[in-house]
Every structure is written in structure tokens, then in C-alpha cells.
Enzyme design. Structure first.
Site, short mmCIF file in Angstrom:
data_model
loop_
_atom_site.label_atom_id
_atom_site.label_comp_id
_atom_site.label_asym_id
_atom_site.label_seq_id
_atom_site.Cartn_x
_atom_site.Cartn_y
_atom_site.Cartn_z
N ASP A 266 0.84 -1.20 0.00
CA ASP A 266 0.00 0.00 0.00
C ASP A 266 0.88 1.25 0.00
O ASP A 266 1.94 1.28 0.64
CB ASP A 266 -0.89 0.00 1.24
CG ASP A 266 -2.11 0.89 1.09
OD1 ASP A 266 -2.24 1.56 0.04
OD2 ASP A 266 -2.94 0.92 2.02
N HIS B 170 -7.33 -0.37 -9.74
CA HIS B 170 -7.21 0.60 -8.66
C HIS B 170 -6.09 1.61 -8.93
O HIS B 170 -6.26 2.81 -8.70
CB HIS B 170 -6.95 -0.13 -7.34
CG HIS B 170 -6.76 0.79 -6.17
ND1 HIS B 170 -7.76 1.63 -5.72
CD2 HIS B 170 -5.67 1.01 -5.37
CE1 HIS B 170 -7.30 2.33 -4.69
NE2 HIS B 170 -6.04 1.98 -4.47
#
Length: 317
Positions: free
Chosen positions: A160, A233
Site C-alpha cells: 500500500d 485501482h
């Protein structure tokens, strides 16, 4: 460009908005429930407490420990507490963003607290002090304990924050500059709590997961533009190299649910709005972020994190 903004913010003492996410975090959202006089008095004490917590963290653990407590104030609270006017230019009540299939809800809040520490015990101690300062005037509507998952991965297994700005760019993209001189060095703070459908995610398999994210799962290598799906994403969340934010997302487990607490610091909230519209509505409309088929946003709120100088002024009033 980044050097210019960094210099603009050099003469103010910002809160620790550009620290690394850390190993342990506590996120809190509070809503005032008492009369204005009591709330203002408690807020003055809270500002002094946050300053104290950060100073003693440096003394006890050293500046390199990145142990910190960041305070954010919502739009309605800013007005109720009679904080300076005009307000930060882009501080407002976040309004839901509704796509054809998915919604970014607006749940609001008056005070946001972001605690970071290597040791979970320090998070506990800081959170306890915050609760004591606010318990008589506010209700804690959300409290999430985040943790580092392996080498900085989300609970869904992918690294992330790969696109986070680095170096001096972190200040440039996270902190307000001369465009709103009265609030130079402050930051817009936006949060969402996402719950992941881990059964559906795991059933999708690695190859499909990689198409959803737009990166390889093991080595975090971005797909080429030729093969990366436009609704991945990484594609949906990218609205331009000149429009970035500093994310401090953390995985969490709560009541049998697993999720990601999305938290971003930005010099402008309009950048975050563009990202959210791209993710939830899509570019073009309907081409929404495929990750939303597995991750549901449960909350959404905007705050402003004043500088330490501002907190000092508020605590003395």
C-alpha cells in the site's frame, strides 16, 4: 515546484502529517455533545495536550521514532469553536459521492485523532489521555487500531502507498502553501473506513487480483499501460502526477471484520475529490475502481490539521 512549496512551509511548525505510517496506530473520530462553552474549554485543553504528547514523544523516544499524535478539526466544529475566519479555503462538510454502483458515504465528525507509535503501549497511553480530555464533552464515534501488515501491505496482500510522494515532495503535496497563507503548513485530512470481503477477494485468485490492482502481488511491479485495465485501482486512483496526496493507510481487524483505514493528508481537498470521483463514478462514468467490488466504504469525513503554532494559539485563548 516541490522545492518552492517546501520552502514556503519551512517557517511554520506543521503537525507530523508526513511521518511514515508506523507499526501501530489509533484513529479516533469524536463528535461534540455539550454546550459551546464547555466544548471550547475542552478543545483548548486538547490542543495543549496534543502539543505535550508530541513534545514528550520526542524526548522519550527520539525524533526518528516517528511517534506522534495529529489533531484534525471538522467544518462544523471549526465554526462552533469560533476558530479563525475565514476558514481554510477548502474546508467544508464532505458530501457523499454516488456512482452507478458504489457510494463514498459522508459520515462527518468534529475531531479526528491520528496516533502513531512503534510500540502499541504508547498508542494506548496517548489514546487514554485523549479520551480523558474529551469524555465529558464529546462522543467517540469511531476508534480503529491499525497495525503494520508484513512489509507495508494492505490486508488484501498488496503493498500500500507505492505512489506516495517521497522526499521534499511529501511537504509539497501534504501541506498548504502560500495559496492560503493564513493556514500555511496545515493539511487537509480525509478519512474513510473500508471493509473488505475477504472471501470474495481470496476466491478471485492472484491473477484476477493483480488485474484489479494493476500491480503484481508479490513484487509490487506496476503493469504496463498497454495491459493494465483502465478500471484497475492504480489507474482509477491516479489523477495526475501534479495531483497527489500523502496516504497513511493502515490495516485493521474489528469485530470479526477486516479492512483498511484510508487516511490522506493533502495541500488541497479538491485533489482528493478528483480521486474519489474517479474511483466511485469512473472516467468515463461507469468505469469505476474495480477494487470497490471487494471493498466497501463505510465512513467518510474531512478535517483540517492546523500547525502546532495554531494549536498553541488556540490552547492559550
Amino acid at each position: 515546484m516541490s522545492e518552492e512549496k517546501s520552502c514556503a512551509c519551512a517557517h511554520v511548525k506543521s503537525q507530523n502529517v508526513t511521518d511514515a505510517p508506523g507499526n501501530n496506530t489509533v484513529f479516533m473520530i469524536w463528535r461534540f455533545n455539550a454546550d459551546k462553552t464547555a466544548c471550547k474549554k475542552a478543545f483548548e485543553g486538547l490542543c495543549a495536550l496534543v502539543i505535550n504528547l508530541n513534545k514528550t514523544a520526542v524526548t522519550r523516544f527520539g525524533a526518528a521514532s516517528e511517534t506522534s499524535c495529529v489533531l484534525g478539526v471538522g467544518f462544523e466544529a471549526w465554526k462552533m469553536l469560533d476558530l479563525p475566519k475565514p476558514l481554510p479555503k477548502e474546508l467544508k462538510n464532505f458530501e457523499e459521492i454516488r456512482g452507478d454502483k458504489h457510494i463514498a458515504p459522508a459520515t462527518g465528525g468534529d475531531i479526528h485523532i491520528h496516533i502513531r507509535a512503534a510500540n502499541q503501549a504508547v498508542c494506548y497511553d496517548m489514546a487514554s489521555e485523549i479520551r480523558a480530555a474529551l469524555k465529558d464533552v464529546a462522543t467517540c464515534e469511531e476508534e480503529i487500531c491499525g497495525f503494520k501488515y508484513y512489509d507495508g501491505r494492505a490486508i488484501i496482500g498488496f503493498v500500500d502507498g507505492t505512489e506516495n510522494p517521497q522526499g521534499a515532495d511529501r511537504d509539497f503535496f501534504a501541506k498548504v502553501g502560500d495559496e492560503d497563507a493564513a493556514y500555511k503548513g496545515g493539511s487537509y485530512l480525509f478519512v474513510q473506513k473500508y471493509i473488505h470481503d475477504m472471501s470474495a477477494w481470496n476466491a478471485a485468485g492472484v491473477a484476477e487480483q493483480e488485474r484489479v490492482i494493476g500491480r503484481s502481488k508479490q513484487n509490487d511491479i506496476e503493469m504496463s499501460e498497454e495491459i493494465k485495465p483502465s478500471n484497475s485501482h492504480s489507474a482509477a486512483a491516479n489523477v495526475g502526477d501534479d495531483k497527489k496526496v500523502v496516504r497513511d493507510n493502515m490495516p485493521f481487524m474489528q469485530g470479526g471484520e477486516t479492512g483498511t483505514y484510508f487516511i490522506a493528508y493533502a495541500s488541497t481537498f479538491s485533489t482528493l475529490e478528483l480521486m474519489l470521483e474517479s474511483m466511485f463514478i469512473g472516467r468515463p462514468r461507469g468505469n469505476y475502481d474495480r477494487l470497490l467490488d471487494f471493498s466497501t466504504a463505510k465512513t467518510g469525513a474531512l478535517f483540517f490539521a492546523p500547525t502546532f503554532d495554531m494549536l498553541q494559539a488556540y490552547s492559550a485563548e
